[in-house]
Write a protein that holds these residues in place. Structure first.
Motif, PDB file in Angstrom:
ATOM      1  N   SER A  22       0.825  -1.212   0.000  1.00  0.00           N
ATOM      2  CA  SER A  22       0.000   0.000   0.000  1.00  0.00           C
ATOM      3  C   SER A  22       0.858   1.260   0.000  1.00  0.00           C
ATOM      4  CB  SER A  22      -0.898   0.028   1.230  1.00  0.00           C
ATOM      5  OG  SER A  22      -1.824  -1.035   1.172  1.00  0.00           O
ATOM      6  N   PHE A  23       2.133   1.108   0.375  1.00  0.00           N
ATOM      7  CA  PHE A  23       3.061   2.226   0.463  1.00  0.00           C
ATOM      8  C   PHE A  23       4.302   1.910  -0.354  1.00  0.00           C
ATOM      9  CE2 PHE A  23       0.556   2.193   4.316  1.00  0.00           C
ATOM     10  CZ  PHE A  23       0.121   3.504   4.390  1.00  0.00           C
ATOM     11  N   MET A  24       4.845   2.919  -1.022  1.00  0.00           N
ATOM     12  CA  MET A  24       6.020   2.731  -1.856  1.00  0.00           C
ATOM     13  C   MET A  24       7.182   2.145  -1.068  1.00  0.00           C
ATOM     14  SD  MET A  24       8.045   5.445  -4.279  1.00  0.00           S
ATOM     15  CE  MET A  24       8.647   6.445  -2.965  1.00  0.00           C
ATOM     16  N   PRO A  84      -4.103   1.529  -5.470  1.00  0.00           N
ATOM     17  CA  PRO A  84      -3.438   2.797  -5.165  1.00  0.00           C
ATOM     18  C   PRO A  84      -2.250   2.569  -4.225  1.00  0.00           C
ATOM     19  CG  PRO A  84      -5.477   2.624  -3.929  1.00  0.00           C
ATOM     20  CD  PRO A  84      -5.428   1.439  -4.847  1.00  0.00           C
ATOM     21  N   VAL A  85      -1.154   3.251  -4.500  1.00  0.00           N
ATOM     22  CA  VAL A  85       0.052   3.145  -3.678  1.00  0.00           C
ATOM     23  C   VAL A  85       0.453   4.547  -3.259  1.00  0.00           C
ATOM     24  CG1 VAL A  85       2.464   2.439  -3.630  1.00  0.00           C
ATOM     25  CG2 VAL A  85       0.800   1.056  -4.858  1.00  0.00           C
ATOM     26  N   GLN A  86       0.607   4.743  -1.949  1.00  0.00           N
ATOM     27  CA  GLN A  86       0.984   6.060  -1.438  1.00  0.00           C
ATOM     28  C   GLN A  86       2.505   6.188  -1.438  1.00  0.00           C
ATOM     29  OE1 GLN A  86      -0.773   6.658   2.402  1.00  0.00           O
ATOM     30  NE2 GLN A  86      -2.833   6.224   1.665  1.00  0.00           N
ATOM     31  N   PHE A  87       2.979   7.408  -1.693  1.00  0.00           N
ATOM     32  CA  PHE A  87       4.415   7.655  -1.666  1.00  0.00           C
ATOM     33  C   PHE A  87       4.678   9.005  -1.007  1.00  0.00           C
ATOM     34  CE2 PHE A  87       2.771   9.062  -5.720  1.00  0.00           C
ATOM     35  CZ  PHE A  87       3.309  10.326  -5.874  1.00  0.00           C
ATOM     36  N   PRO A  88       5.828   9.112  -0.318  1.00  0.00           N
ATOM     37  CA  PRO A  88       6.150  10.363   0.366  1.00  0.00           C
ATOM     38  C   PRO A  88       6.732  11.391  -0.600  1.00  0.00           C
ATOM     39  CG  PRO A  88       7.887   8.780   0.729  1.00  0.00           C
ATOM     40  CD  PRO A  88       6.810   8.067  -0.054  1.00  0.00           C
ATOM     41  N   MET A  89       6.581  12.665  -0.251  1.00  0.00           N
ATOM     42  CA  MET A  89       7.199  13.715  -1.062  1.00  0.00           C
ATOM     43  C   MET A  89       8.710  13.739  -0.852  1.00  0.00           C
ATOM     44  SD  MET A  89       5.319  15.246  -3.044  1.00  0.00           S
ATOM     45  CE  MET A  89       3.708  14.677  -3.424  1.00  0.00           C
ATOM     46  N   ILE A  90       9.155  13.355   0.333  1.00  0.00           N
ATOM     47  CA  ILE A  90      10.586  13.235   0.623  1.00  0.00           C
ATOM     48  C   ILE A  90      10.827  11.794   1.060  1.00  0.00           C
ATOM     49  CG2 ILE A  90      12.499  13.979   2.068  1.00  0.00           C
ATOM     50  CD1 ILE A  90      11.070  16.688   2.314  1.00  0.00           C
ATOM     51  N   LEU A  91      11.625  11.078   0.309  1.00  0.00           N
ATOM     52  CA  LEU A  91      11.872   9.659   0.565  1.00  0.00           C
ATOM     53  C   LEU A  91      13.172   9.489   1.335  1.00  0.00           C
ATOM     54  CD1 LEU A  91      11.152   6.677   0.078  1.00  0.00           C
ATOM     55  CD2 LEU A  91      12.459   6.826  -2.048  1.00  0.00           C
ATOM     56  N   VAL A 146      23.721  15.579  -0.626  1.00  0.00           N
ATOM     57  CA  VAL A 146      22.965  15.920   0.573  1.00  0.00           C
ATOM     58  C   VAL A 146      21.475  15.786   0.309  1.00  0.00           C
ATOM     59  CG1 VAL A 146      22.425  17.753   2.184  1.00  0.00           C
ATOM     60  CG2 VAL A 146      24.772  17.410   1.440  1.00  0.00           C
ATOM     61  N   GLY A 147      20.981  16.403  -0.743  1.00  0.00           N
ATOM     62  CA  GLY A 147      19.563  16.302  -1.075  1.00  0.00           C
ATOM     63  C   GLY A 147      19.393  15.440  -2.296  1.00  0.00           C
ATOM     64  N   VAL A 148      18.667  14.329  -2.192  1.00  0.00           N
ATOM     65  CA  VAL A 148      18.485  13.434  -3.316  1.00  0.00           C
ATOM     66  C   VAL A 148      17.041  13.528  -3.785  1.00  0.00           C
ATOM     67  CG1 VAL A 148      18.589  11.055  -4.110  1.00  0.00           C
ATOM     68  CG2 VAL A 148      20.228  11.851  -2.433  1.00  0.00           C
ATOM     69  N   PRO A 149      16.787  14.219  -4.914  1.00  0.00           N
ATOM     70  CA  PRO A 149      15.436  14.285  -5.440  1.00  0.00           C
ATOM     71  C   PRO A 149      14.978  12.910  -5.901  1.00  0.00           C
ATOM     72  CG  PRO A 149      16.863  15.888  -6.489  1.00  0.00           C
ATOM     73  CD  PRO A 149      17.734  14.983  -5.697  1.00  0.00           C
ATOM     74  N   VAL A 150      13.720  12.633  -5.796  1.00  0.00           N
ATOM     75  CA  VAL A 150      13.178  11.339  -6.193  1.00  0.00           C
ATOM     76  C   VAL A 150      12.242  11.539  -7.375  1.00  0.00           C
ATOM     77  CG1 VAL A 150      11.775   9.385  -5.460  1.00  0.00           C
ATOM     78  CG2 VAL A 150      13.323  10.467  -3.851  1.00  0.00           C
ATOM     79  N   VAL A 151      12.432  10.749  -8.417  1.00  0.00           N
ATOM     80  CA  VAL A 151      11.575  10.774  -9.575  1.00  0.00           C
ATOM     81  C   VAL A 151      10.772   9.474  -9.549  1.00  0.00           C
ATOM     82  CG1 VAL A 151      11.470  10.825 -12.080  1.00  0.00           C
ATOM     83  CG2 VAL A 151      13.245  12.099 -10.891  1.00  0.00           C
TER      84      VAL A 151
END
Length: 157
Positions: A22-24, A84-91, A146-151
């Motif tokens: 249910s979650f990424m 549906p699968v929920q995913f966070p904005m910051i992983l 330091v900051g890893v954007p997620v696509v």
């Protein structure tokens, strides 16, 4: 217990979706840990092996592919899973990293917290901080971003 370490470069992580995902983060955790039956020459029989994959270096951009298709044997066709699968904005992928990378990440996070505390007026400026560095886009001395954007991508259509 015998273990083998292999370094395999990767360009994306996959999140296989099934009835239990249910979650990424759950799909990623499931894909990075696999159990399989193989013939063990040492034991002289089939044995259950557990394969655990860990990240030793984070890429600048981390792509995650949702795998929403599976093969239905009875009808001999691909079927799409519409769950549906929920995913966070910051992983936070630190739980999937090896120990040396976890240590680097925790050092960077501690330094960032010190800077945030200073900016909020809660503490002194860290001595290792220089005015020309930016905590959101810089990298540590070990080369870890330091900051890893997620696509997040859908894969096959």
């Amino acid at each position: 217990m015998m273990s083998t370490v292999k370094k395999i470069p990767f360009s994306k992580l996959t999140c296989h979706i099934d009835l239990n995902v249910s979650f990424m983060i759950d799909g990623l955790r499931k894909d990075l840990t696999a159990e399989m039956d193989k013939r063990s020459e040492m034991l002289g029989r089939d044995a259950r092996f557990k394969e655990v994959s860990q990240i030793s270096r984070l890429p600048k951009y981390l792509c995650i592919q949702f795998v929403r298709f599976f093969w239905k044997e009875k009808i001999q066709k691909k079927s799409k899973i519409v769950r549906p699968v929920q995913f966070p904005m910051i992983l936070d992928v630190s739980e999937f990293c090896d120990e040396s990378l976890k240590k680097s990440i925790s050092e960077i996070r501690a330094h960032d917290r010190e800077i945030e505390d200073f900016n909020a007026g809660l503490g002194p400026l860290p001595s290792s901080h220089s005015s020309s560095s930016s905590s959101s886009s810089s990298s540590s001395s070990s080369g870890v971003p330091v900051g890893v954007p997620v696509v997040v991508g859908g894969g096959e259509q």
